[in-house]
Design a protein around this motif. Structure first.
Motif, short mmCIF file in Angstrom:
data_model
loop_
_atom_site.label_atom_id
_atom_site.label_comp_id
_atom_site.label_asym_id
_atom_site.label_seq_id
_atom_site.Cartn_x
_atom_site.Cartn_y
_atom_site.Cartn_z
N GLY A 102 92.76 53.93 32.80
CA GLY A 102 91.86 54.84 32.68
C GLY A 102 92.04 55.94 33.78
N GLU A 103 93.05 55.91 34.50
CA GLU A 103 93.24 56.97 35.61
C GLU A 103 93.72 58.54 34.95
OE1 GLU A 103 95.90 56.37 38.61
OE2 GLU A 103 94.96 54.21 39.18
N ARG A 104 93.56 59.51 35.36
CA ARG A 104 94.11 60.70 34.97
C ARG A 104 95.55 60.74 35.08
NH1 ARG A 104 96.70 64.54 37.31
NH2 ARG A 104 96.91 66.64 36.40
N THR A 105 96.09 61.06 33.96
CA THR A 105 97.44 60.94 34.11
C THR A 105 98.29 62.23 33.47
OG1 THR A 105 97.39 58.55 33.44
CG2 THR A 105 99.53 59.58 33.25
N ALA A 106 99.34 62.74 34.13
CA ALA A 106 100.13 63.94 33.87
C ALA A 106 101.65 63.23 33.06
CB ALA A 106 100.65 64.76 34.80
N ASP A 120 105.21 66.81 33.54
CA ASP A 120 103.74 67.02 33.69
C ASP A 120 103.24 68.09 32.56
OD1 ASP A 120 104.17 65.17 35.70
OD2 ASP A 120 104.35 66.90 37.15
N ALA A 121 103.58 68.13 31.48
CA ALA A 121 102.96 69.04 30.40
C ALA A 121 101.80 68.73 29.66
CB ALA A 121 104.24 69.36 29.31
N ILE A 122 101.72 67.57 29.67
CA ILE A 122 100.30 66.79 29.25
C ILE A 122 99.76 66.22 29.89
CG2 ILE A 122 100.00 65.35 27.13
CD1 ILE A 122 102.64 65.63 26.11
N GLU A 123 98.48 66.62 30.03
CA GLU A 123 97.29 66.08 30.59
C GLU A 123 96.43 65.15 30.19
OE1 GLU A 123 93.76 66.89 34.31
OE2 GLU A 123 95.16 68.66 33.51
N ARG A 129 88.70 58.30 26.60
CA ARG A 129 88.42 56.76 26.35
C ARG A 129 89.67 56.24 25.59
NH1 ARG A 129 84.49 54.62 24.12
NH2 ARG A 129 84.00 56.16 22.76
N ILE A 130 90.16 57.25 24.43
CA ILE A 130 91.15 56.34 23.60
C ILE A 130 92.40 57.33 23.78
CG2 ILE A 130 91.60 56.07 21.28
CD1 ILE A 130 88.49 55.91 20.79
N VAL A 131 93.29 56.85 23.89
CA VAL A 131 94.76 57.50 24.00
C VAL A 131 95.70 57.06 22.59
CG1 VAL A 131 96.73 58.29 25.08
CG2 VAL A 131 94.67 57.71 26.29
N VAL A 132 95.98 57.96 21.89
CA VAL A 132 96.65 57.53 20.67
C VAL A 132 98.01 57.87 20.95
CG1 VAL A 132 97.03 57.78 18.15
CG2 VAL A 132 94.68 58.08 19.35
N VAL A 133 99.34 57.15 21.12
CA VAL A 133 100.44 57.30 21.43
C VAL A 133 101.34 57.04 20.46
CG1 VAL A 133 102.27 56.64 23.04
CG2 VAL A 133 99.76 56.14 23.63
N GLU A 134 102.13 58.12 20.12
CA GLU A 134 102.94 58.00 19.20
C GLU A 134 104.48 58.03 19.41
OE1 GLU A 134 105.39 60.38 17.76
OE2 GLU A 134 104.28 62.43 18.54
N GLY A 135 105.23 57.33 18.66
CA GLY A 135 106.68 57.23 19.12
C GLY A 135 107.58 56.36 18.16
N ASN A 136 108.74 56.49 18.23
CA ASN A 136 109.60 55.66 17.37
C ASN A 136 109.56 53.82 17.92
OD1 ASN A 136 110.35 57.79 15.95
ND2 ASN A 136 112.68 57.98 17.19
N TYR A 137 109.71 53.77 19.01
CA TYR A 137 109.96 52.40 19.53
C TYR A 137 108.67 51.67 20.37
CZ TYR A 137 114.47 54.33 18.57
OH TYR A 137 115.50 55.24 18.04
N LEU A 138 107.59 52.32 19.82
CA LEU A 138 106.52 51.65 20.42
C LEU A 138 106.35 50.29 20.22
CD1 LEU A 138 103.78 54.49 19.88
CD2 LEU A 138 105.76 54.18 21.94
N CYS A 139 106.73 49.56 19.02
CA CYS A 139 106.56 48.30 18.61
C CYS A 139 107.96 47.70 18.41
CB CYS A 139 105.76 48.27 17.37
SG CYS A 139 104.06 48.57 17.76
N LEU A 140 108.98 48.28 19.15
CA LEU A 140 110.46 47.59 18.74
C LEU A 140 110.46 46.10 19.54
CD1 LEU A 140 113.27 48.27 17.84
CD2 LEU A 140 113.56 48.99 20.05
N ASP A 141 110.99 45.24 19.09
CA ASP A 141 111.18 43.80 19.43
C ASP A 141 112.40 43.81 20.22
OD1 ASP A 141 110.81 41.19 20.25
OD2 ASP A 141 111.44 40.64 18.14
#
Length: 211
Positions: A102-106, A120-123, A129-141
């Motif tokens: 829950g900390e501030r993150t860059a 550090d382009a995205i703060e 309270r909700i961070v929606v993260v998108e990427g190819n390999y977020l659920c890669l086994d």
């Protein structure tokens, strides 16, 4: 884990996802949502729309963790840029653990025009309270990516037919000024193998969006 499957041409997947996530977020300091899918599957669009549909939510991409071209060249991986091994996976996992607190993150972003990351382009403010993260390999086994699985509070996978991905990826390279022959070659040699790996080696998710 029970997975819901919806078809994008028959259901509003953004409304459904936002409803599920909002219910989970009640009373929580910070919720992390993963939107995973192959290249050109529409991850950034879906993630942004979900974040817009929620209160105190932000969408962030994984792309800022591309290894730089000099490092990739030294490792013989420049032609494979976009494959799992061409990302700073450990750095990304560490950043997600910080986000979870829950900390501030860059976070870094990726400048496609310059083909380089921007530190550090995205703060992400502490108020998100909700961070929606998108990427190819977020659920890669696969190691170390599977370490992310326990960090996500809700997991979404985008499922797009290979032929449609081929069309979109070829069009993407054409828009970057490549010839049709080169665009097809790039899609077939690197992008589509990465796409197949995303879909074939996925961990369980909560919501699968087909279309």
């Amino acid at each position: 884990m029970t997975c819901e499957t919806v078809y994008a041409d028959a259901t509003d997947p953004v409304h459904l996802a936002a409803t599920r996530i909002a219910a989970l977020a009640e009373g929580r300091a910070r919720l992390l949502v993963a939107v995973a899918g192959p290249p050109a599957s529409g991850k950034s669009t879906i993630a942004a729309r979900i974040a817009d549909a929620l209160d105190d939510a932000v969408a962030v991409p994984m792309d800022g963790y591309h290894l730089d071209n000099e490092t990739l060249s030294a490792r013989g991986l420049l032609a494979r840029k976009g494959a799992p091994e061409t990302f700073d996976a450990d750095g990304f996992i560490t950043a997600m653990r910080v986000l979870k607190t829950g900390e501030r993150t860059a976070l870094p972003a990726f400048d496609r025009a310059a083909d380089a990351t921007v530190p550090d382009a995205i703060e992400v403010p502490a108020e998100a309270r909700i961070v929606v993260v998108e990427g190819n390999y977020l659920c890669l086994d696969a190691a170390p990516w599977r370490e992310l699985h326990s960090l996500w509070d809700y997991r979404i996978a985008l499922d797009v037919p290979i032929e449609e991905l081929r069309r979109r990826l070829t069009e993407r390279w054409l828009e970057h000024g490549h010839t049709h022959e080169d665009a097809v070659r790039r899609a077939e040699a690197n992008d589509l193998p990465n796409a197949r790996r995303v879909m074939d080696e996925a961990l369980p998710v909560d919501l699968r969006i087909v279309g």
